[in-house]
Scaffold this motif. Sequence first.
Motif, PDB file in Angstrom:
ATOM      1  N   SER A   1      -3.671  -4.345  -9.636  1.00  0.00           N
ATOM      2  CA  SER A   1      -3.431  -4.824  -8.269  1.00  0.00           C
ATOM      3  C   SER A   1      -1.984  -5.225  -8.020  1.00  0.00           C
ATOM      4  O   SER A   1      -1.553  -5.296  -6.878  1.00  0.00           O
ATOM      5  N   GLU A   2      -1.234  -5.463  -9.093  1.00  0.00           N
ATOM      6  CA  GLU A   2       0.171  -5.846  -8.935  1.00  0.00           C
ATOM      7  C   GLU A   2       1.038  -4.697  -8.422  1.00  0.00           C
ATOM      8  O   GLU A   2       2.146  -4.918  -7.963  1.00  0.00           O
ATOM      9  N   PHE A   3       0.534  -3.481  -8.493  1.00  0.00           N
ATOM     10  CA  PHE A   3       1.308  -2.311  -8.088  1.00  0.00           C
ATOM     11  C   PHE A   3       1.043  -1.973  -6.628  1.00  0.00           C
ATOM     12  O   PHE A   3      -0.104  -1.858  -6.208  1.00  0.00           O
ATOM     13  N   ASP A   4       2.124  -1.771  -5.880  1.00  0.00           N
ATOM     14  CA  ASP A   4       1.946  -1.348  -4.492  1.00  0.00           C
ATOM     15  C   ASP A   4       1.681   0.159  -4.452  1.00  0.00           C
ATOM     16  O   ASP A   4       1.830   0.859  -5.458  1.00  0.00           O
ATOM     17  N   ASP A   5       1.271   0.640  -3.306  1.00  0.00           N
ATOM     18  CA  ASP A   5       0.919   2.057  -3.173  1.00  0.00           C
ATOM     19  C   ASP A   5       2.097   2.984  -3.463  1.00  0.00           C
ATOM     20  O   ASP A   5       1.916   4.066  -4.015  1.00  0.00           O
ATOM     21  N   ASP A   6       3.303   2.567  -3.117  1.00  0.00           N
ATOM     22  CA  ASP A   6       4.482   3.391  -3.374  1.00  0.00           C
ATOM     23  C   ASP A   6       4.693   3.595  -4.876  1.00  0.00           C
ATOM     24  O   ASP A   6       4.964   4.705  -5.322  1.00  0.00           O
TER      25      ASP A   6
END
Length: 67
Positions: A15-20
């Motif tokens: 969840s720490e990763f954004d979609d980009d």
Amino acid sequence: MTAIEIIRLIGSEFSEFDDDTLSKWVEIVRPMVSKKQFGDLYEQAIAYLVCHKLKMAGRSEEHTSEL
């Protein structure tokens, strides 16, 4: 479903990763997965390989909480 949507469903450790960021990882692993071999499961295969690569690189939330 897209690979990113599947990654979001797999668990909260990414969840720490954004979609980009996830999109960039998807593009990195896409050439490693055969669309012909996986067929309808292609996006799922991409998602699992991204999760594997992130986990092996020590980039998951679960892994960093153990340090």
